[in-house]
Design a protein around this motif. Structure first.
Motif, PDB file in Angstrom:
ATOM      1  N   MET A   1       0.850  -1.200   0.000  1.00  0.00           N
ATOM      2  CA  MET A   1       0.000   0.000   0.000  1.00  0.00           C
ATOM      3  C   MET A   1       0.885   1.249   0.000  1.00  0.00           C
ATOM      4  N   LYS A   2       0.558   2.188  -0.890  1.00  0.00           N
ATOM      5  CA  LYS A   2       1.359   3.401  -1.000  1.00  0.00           C
ATOM      6  C   LYS A   2       1.181   4.274   0.231  1.00  0.00           C
ATOM      7  N   SER A   3       2.292   4.763   0.761  1.00  0.00           N
ATOM      8  CA  SER A   3       2.228   5.609   1.950  1.00  0.00           C
ATOM      9  C   SER A   3       1.684   6.989   1.600  1.00  0.00           C
ATOM     10  N   LYS A   4       1.058   7.618   2.567  1.00  0.00           N
ATOM     11  CA  LYS A   4       0.508   8.959   2.363  1.00  0.00           C
ATOM     12  C   LYS A   4       1.624   9.987   2.316  1.00  0.00           C
ATOM     13  N   LYS A   6       3.681  13.212   3.320  1.00  0.00           N
ATOM     14  CA  LYS A   6       3.880  13.775   4.651  1.00  0.00           C
ATOM     15  C   LYS A   6       3.803  15.299   4.594  1.00  0.00           C
ATOM     16  N   TYR A  34      -3.464  12.724   4.348  1.00  0.00           N
ATOM     17  CA  TYR A  34      -2.013  12.824   4.471  1.00  0.00           C
ATOM     18  C   TYR A  34      -1.538  12.302   5.824  1.00  0.00           C
ATOM     19  N   ASP A  35      -0.259  12.051   5.860  1.00  0.00           N
ATOM     20  CA  ASP A  35       0.433  11.804   7.134  1.00  0.00           C
ATOM     21  C   ASP A  35       0.746  13.185   7.712  1.00  0.00           C
ATOM     22  N   ASN A  52      -4.149  10.477  15.511  1.00  0.00           N
ATOM     23  CA  ASN A  52      -3.267  10.017  14.431  1.00  0.00           C
ATOM     24  C   ASN A  52      -2.296  11.099  13.960  1.00  0.00           C
ATOM     25  N   ASN A  90      12.084  14.286   9.555  1.00  0.00           N
ATOM     26  CA  ASN A  90      10.778  13.648   9.387  1.00  0.00           C
ATOM     27  C   ASN A  90      10.374  13.465   7.925  1.00  0.00           C
ATOM     28  N   LYS A  91      11.299  13.780   7.007  1.00  0.00           N
ATOM     29  CA  LYS A  91      11.100  13.559   5.578  1.00  0.00           C
ATOM     30  C   LYS A  91       9.788  14.166   5.077  1.00  0.00           C
ATOM     31  N   ASP A  93       7.184  16.301   2.950  1.00  0.00           N
ATOM     32  CA  ASP A  93       7.011  16.661   1.541  1.00  0.00           C
ATOM     33  C   ASP A  93       6.559  18.117   1.375  1.00  0.00           C
TER      34      ASP A  93
END
Length: 384
Positions: A1-4, A6, A34-35, A52, A90-91, A93
């Motif tokens: 599953m593709k990650s959201k 960030k 999103y994350d 979350n 925290n990488k 985006d």
């Protein structure tokens, strides 16, 4: 599953305030897509945040904003590097910041990390709020250098963007996205009907000169003595307001209250809402009152009320009078007589209170979090 993807929402803190409320509402909506991480100067939180969502602070654990100017400046200078470092660790985006200094820090991070995508949000009318020769010139320099380093700017008023371009050298991509509100599913207007000759009006906002609660207090001397006022907020003018209330012999008609998290429930105990500000960005308190069906009176200040209550169609209000706009009542800034007449109008006209209650509630639907959240999502997605 593709990650959201960030994303970060970045501001000073999340204690009571308009911008803070907006950030909390947006975060709780955007976590669907999103994350989401919230980064704060200081971890002061008075709003519900979805579990979350990760919350980080740039200051030490349990540290609060400093009152000492030197200590505060030392903190702020350290946040430039620590914010950039936190984004890398925290990488992230896309980084989205709110208010002037977080926006400048976001631009600094972007200028040192070209792959980072950044969005900034201006929340107040700059020329009215950023005053003083030194402060204004410093902001002009910082805005030109670091605001313009970001990818996109969105504000909550068309006039804010005009002012930024005209007076603060902003030449970047600018948009307007209004503040969101969480709309209650059910609507009941019964609380607007007076069960006696008395009527209670309410105002919500910081106890600062720009909110001009003083004008509301003084206007009460000019209206029927069955009309009372509750003011909710915090700030440095509390003692000054108390002295006015005593001097004007209004102790039985005016109540000062601390800010509360459940203001919607308080609003439903009143018959009308007043915003008497000298200036605004896009007033959350006004929108919140409309969202529960409270008829509203607001100053036609530089940004916000005209857009919200009259769809930004210009009007001319004679001094000492009021204007029945599309979704509420508008008065001139710093006009106690006009405000008194508007309050008396609501007091004597139950049918008008009900009419503006319904119209205001309908207008508030345009700013529901699902609508505004989707606009923010589309903005973010253009950078991914």
């Amino acid at each position: 599953m593709k990650s959201k993807p960030k994303i970060v929402l970045f501001t000073y803190a999340l204690y009571f305030g308009g911008t803070e409320r907006v950030v909390s509402i947006l975060a709780n909506e955007l976590v669907k897509y999103y994350d989401v991480t919230i980064i704060l100067f200081y971890k002061q939180i008075d709003f519900f945040i979805d579990p979350n969502i990760k919350i980080l602070s740039l200051s030490k654990q349990n540290e609060k904003s400093k009152s000492n100017l030197v200590s505060k400046l030392n903190d702020y200078l350290s946040f430039f590097k620590s914010y950039k470092k936190t984004l890398i660790e925290n990488k992230i985006d896309v980084s989205i910041s709110f208010l002037a200094l977080p926006n400048v820090i976001n631009g600094y991070a972007k200028s040192h990390s070209p792959k980072l995508r950044t969005i900034i949000s201006e929340r107040c009318f700059p020329s009215k709020n950023y005053t003083g020769i030194i402060g204004k010139n410093l902001r002009k320099w910082a805005f030109k250098k670091y605001y313009n380093s970001n990818d996109i700017l969105f504000s909550n008023s068309q006039n804010i963007n005009i002012d930024l371009k005209k007076n603060f050298h902003i030449n970047m991509d600018t948009r307007v996205i209004y503040n969101p509100i969480v709309i209650d599913a059910e609507k009941d207007y019964s609380f607007l009907k007076k069960d006696s000759e008395s009527m209670k009006i309410i105002s919500v906002g910081r106890f600062t000169s720009v909110k001009n609660h003083e004008g509301i207090i003084r206007s009460l001397k000019k209206v029927n003595n069955q009309i009372s006022l509750d003011i909710y907020g915090n700030g440095e003018l509390e003692d000054y307001y108390k002295s006015i209330i005593t001097t004007e012999n209004l102790q039985n008609r005016v109540n000062l209250n601390k800010a509360v998290p459940n203001i919607k429930e308080v609003l439903k105990t009143c018959h009308g809402f007043v915003l008497n500000s000298h200036s605004e960005g896009f007033p959350n308190a006004l929108l919140e009152a409309m969202s529960v069906g409270l008829p509203v009176i607001a100053t036609n200040c530089m940004t916000g009320p005209l857009e919200l209550l009259n769809e930004n169609q210009k009007i001319n209000i004679p001094q000492g009078e009021f204007h029945l706009a599309k979704y509420g009542i508008l008065i001139n800034v710093n006009d106690e007589m006009g405000l008194a007449k508007a309050i008396e109008f609501l007091y004597h006209n139950e049918s008008e209170r009900l009419k503006f209650s319904k119209l205001g509630f309908e207008r508030a639907q345009d700013f529901d979090i699902e609508i505004i959240g989707n606009q923010i999502k589309q903005l973010i997605d253009t950078l991914l």
